[in-house]
Design an enzyme around this catalytic site. Structure first.
Site, PDB file in Angstrom:
ATOM      1  N   HIS A 147     -20.962   3.900  -2.075  1.00  0.00           N
ATOM      2  CA  HIS A 147     -20.901   5.331  -1.741  1.00  0.00           C
ATOM      3  C   HIS A 147     -20.796   5.524  -0.228  1.00  0.00           C
ATOM      4  O   HIS A 147     -19.897   6.235   0.255  1.00  0.00           O
ATOM      5  CB  HIS A 147     -22.156   6.025  -2.277  1.00  0.00           C
ATOM      6  CG  HIS A 147     -22.225   7.484  -1.970  1.00  0.00           C
ATOM      7  ND1 HIS A 147     -21.845   8.452  -2.869  1.00  0.00           N
ATOM      8  CD2 HIS A 147     -22.603   8.166  -0.851  1.00  0.00           C
ATOM      9  CE1 HIS A 147     -21.995   9.652  -2.316  1.00  0.00           C
ATOM     10  NE2 HIS A 147     -22.458   9.494  -1.094  1.00  0.00           N
ATOM     11  N   GLU A 148     -21.698   4.876   0.502  1.00  0.00           N
ATOM     12  CA  GLU A 148     -21.689   5.041   1.958  1.00  0.00           C
ATOM     13  C   GLU A 148     -20.454   4.392   2.584  1.00  0.00           C
ATOM     14  O   GLU A 148     -19.952   4.878   3.608  1.00  0.00           O
ATOM     15  CB  GLU A 148     -22.965   4.451   2.563  1.00  0.00           C
ATOM     16  CG  GLU A 148     -24.266   5.090   2.066  1.00  0.00           C
ATOM     17  CD  GLU A 148     -24.286   6.601   2.217  1.00  0.00           C
ATOM     18  OE1 GLU A 148     -23.607   7.120   3.145  1.00  0.00           O
ATOM     19  OE2 GLU A 148     -24.954   7.276   1.412  1.00  0.00           O
TER      20      GLU A 148
ATOM     21  N   HIS B  63     -17.663   6.951   2.756  1.00  0.00           N
ATOM     22  CA  HIS B  63     -17.787   7.816   3.939  1.00  0.00           C
ATOM     23  C   HIS B  63     -17.350   7.064   5.195  1.00  0.00           C
ATOM     24  O   HIS B  63     -16.583   7.573   6.019  1.00  0.00           O
ATOM     25  CB  HIS B  63     -19.243   8.272   4.120  1.00  0.00           C
ATOM     26  CG  HIS B  63     -19.744   9.176   3.044  1.00  0.00           C
ATOM     27  ND1 HIS B  63     -19.050  10.274   2.596  1.00  0.00           N
ATOM     28  CD2 HIS B  63     -20.914   9.162   2.334  1.00  0.00           C
ATOM     29  CE1 HIS B  63     -19.754  10.899   1.662  1.00  0.00           C
ATOM     30  NE2 HIS B  63     -20.890  10.235   1.488  1.00  0.00           N
TER      31      HIS B  63
END
Length: 425
Positions: free
Chosen positions: A21-22, A25
């Site tokens: 997920h990170e 980003h």
């Protein structure tokens, strides 16, 4: 499965779904030219930290998520003011390091009083040095050192707010997107591992155990993959209903099973445990023989699993909104870790499917319009796109701060409840 292995797999599951997920980003922020100051897994105090290039990678104490800190999202913590005495180091006539304290300990530097400074647009610095006014160009990746901490400056074109709405939206949406991609991939891996039931099965197998150690079947010596041939002398064939009826009517009574293992018959005595309605349970999940899934079946299963689990997740959110739940129905990191460890004990196939579910849930949850989550940040960007100008950054930061505080309070409440339930069994 050994306890140490189960614990390691449980930690790995959380690490993978949060990291992917990170990373979403991080990757799209870097592609947009945004300076990423920190890539963190977890919240709270740092357990491990390492600097690689422009970014510091950290592992933090509370395993409840992670974050990517981009330049310009929050007010910079280090500023230089006119009249302040600083020291600078030059390389090729450009300032590469700016020292804000402990100036007497710095060597090979120029000390002076700041007359003017712009570290965002013009990258210029003017100092009074021994009565003379000196002007310097500042390197766009110059480092400021204060209180033992190094901070890279962020020119305006490296800040989050300087990018287009589309670039910023993509950097935010990419986190949940990576979770969706991971979930879809893991669902397809699961069906490849588990296979699909044969069209005309000729036998029933022991698929898995409800509990590897505590189920009556496991204690009696039954093993995954055993073919269930007879129960109390009655041939089972492919009749699951008949098998369940025999087990259900034998709560607390010893049963004689014959299974085929490695081509040889094995006799096993099992005593079903009656449940609250006096229905016997032996703690197994029956399964039919399977075959390898084709590419089309694999893709179709991944899509169907994504659809069905998304519906189930939103049904859960609906119950939450309508108040159709009790505190015990909610689970925080402790309960999720407990369930994950139980599923890990069932085997890598079940753990793969569960990891896909968690990744899908994390992606959907982060897109909810709750302050501090990705969904809320996307709404603010949508408002900016419609208005043609951004929302006041201070107001937006306050909204996200309040939302984050409320989420942490909820997390503390459910974690306390999880621990209490764990202690009470």
């Amino acid at each position: 499965m050994e306890m140490v292995e189960i614990v390691l797999l449980t930690v790995l599951v959380f690490f993978v779904i949060v990291s992917i997920h990170e990373w979403g980003h991080f990757y799209f922020a870097k592609r947009a030219g945004i300076l990423v100051r920190e890539f963190a897994i977890g919240f709270g105090p740092k357990l491990f930290s390492v600097q690689r290039g422009e970014t510091r990678y950290t592992l933090r104490l509370i395993p409840a998520g992670g974050f990517v800190r981009m330049a310009g999202e929050d007010p910079e913590t280090v500023e230089i003011q006119p009249g302040q005495t600083i020291a600078v180091r030059l390389v090729n006539d450009r300032v590469t390091r700016l020292y804000l304290d402990r100036l007497d300990e710095r060597s090979n530097v120029i000390r002076g009083e700041v007359e003017s400074v712009d570290l965002e647009r013009s990258l210029k610095l003017a100092l009074h040095v021994e009565g003379e006014r000196e002007r310097y160009d500042v390197h766009p990746a110059a480092i400021m050192i204060a209180r033992g901490r190094e901070t890279q400056i962020a020119p305006i074109d490296r800040q989050f707010g300087s990018k287009t709405v589309g670039q910023r939206a993509l950097a935010i949406f990419a986190g949940p997107l990576m979770n969706f991609i991971l979930a879809f991939a893991l669902f397809m891996v699961y069906i490849q591992m588990a296979g699909v039931p044969m069209e005309n099965p000729d036998r029933i197998l022991v698929g898995s155990f409800v509990d590897d150690k505590e189920s009556p079947a496991a204690k009696a010596g039954l093993k995954v993959g055993d073919e269930i041939r007879t129960i109390n002398g009655q041939n089972i064939g492919v009749d699951v209903d008949k098998m369940l009826a025999l087990i259900g009517s034998s709560g607390g009574k010893q049963m004689e099973w014959t299974v085929i293992r490695d081509g040889k018959p094995v006799n096993i005595s099992i005593t079903p445990v009656p449940d609250g309605e006096n229905v016997g349970k032996v703690g197994i999940y029956p399964a039919y023989p399977s075959r390898a899934a084709t590419f089309t079946e694999t893709f179709a299963f991944g899509a169907k699993a994504m659809k069905n689990m998304t519906i189930n997740i939103f049904e859960g959110f609906k119950m939450l909104i309508l108040g159709q739940f009790e505190l015990d129905d909610l689970g925080g990191p402790v309960k999720t870790a407990q369930v994950t460890s139980q599923i890990a004990a069932q085997g890598i196939e079940q753990l793969t499917s569960w990891t896909a579910v968690l990744s899908l849930y994390l992606g959907i949850f982060n897109l909810l319009p709750i302050p501090a989550l990705d969904g809320s940040r996307l709404i603010f960007l949508g408002v900016e796109a419609v208005r043609g100008r951004p929302v006041d950054p201070n107001r937006e930061s306050m909204v996200h701060f309040i939302g984050f505080a409320m989420l942490m309070l909820l997390m503390l409440a459910v974690t306390y409840n999880d621990i209490l339930n764990l202690i009470q069994g």
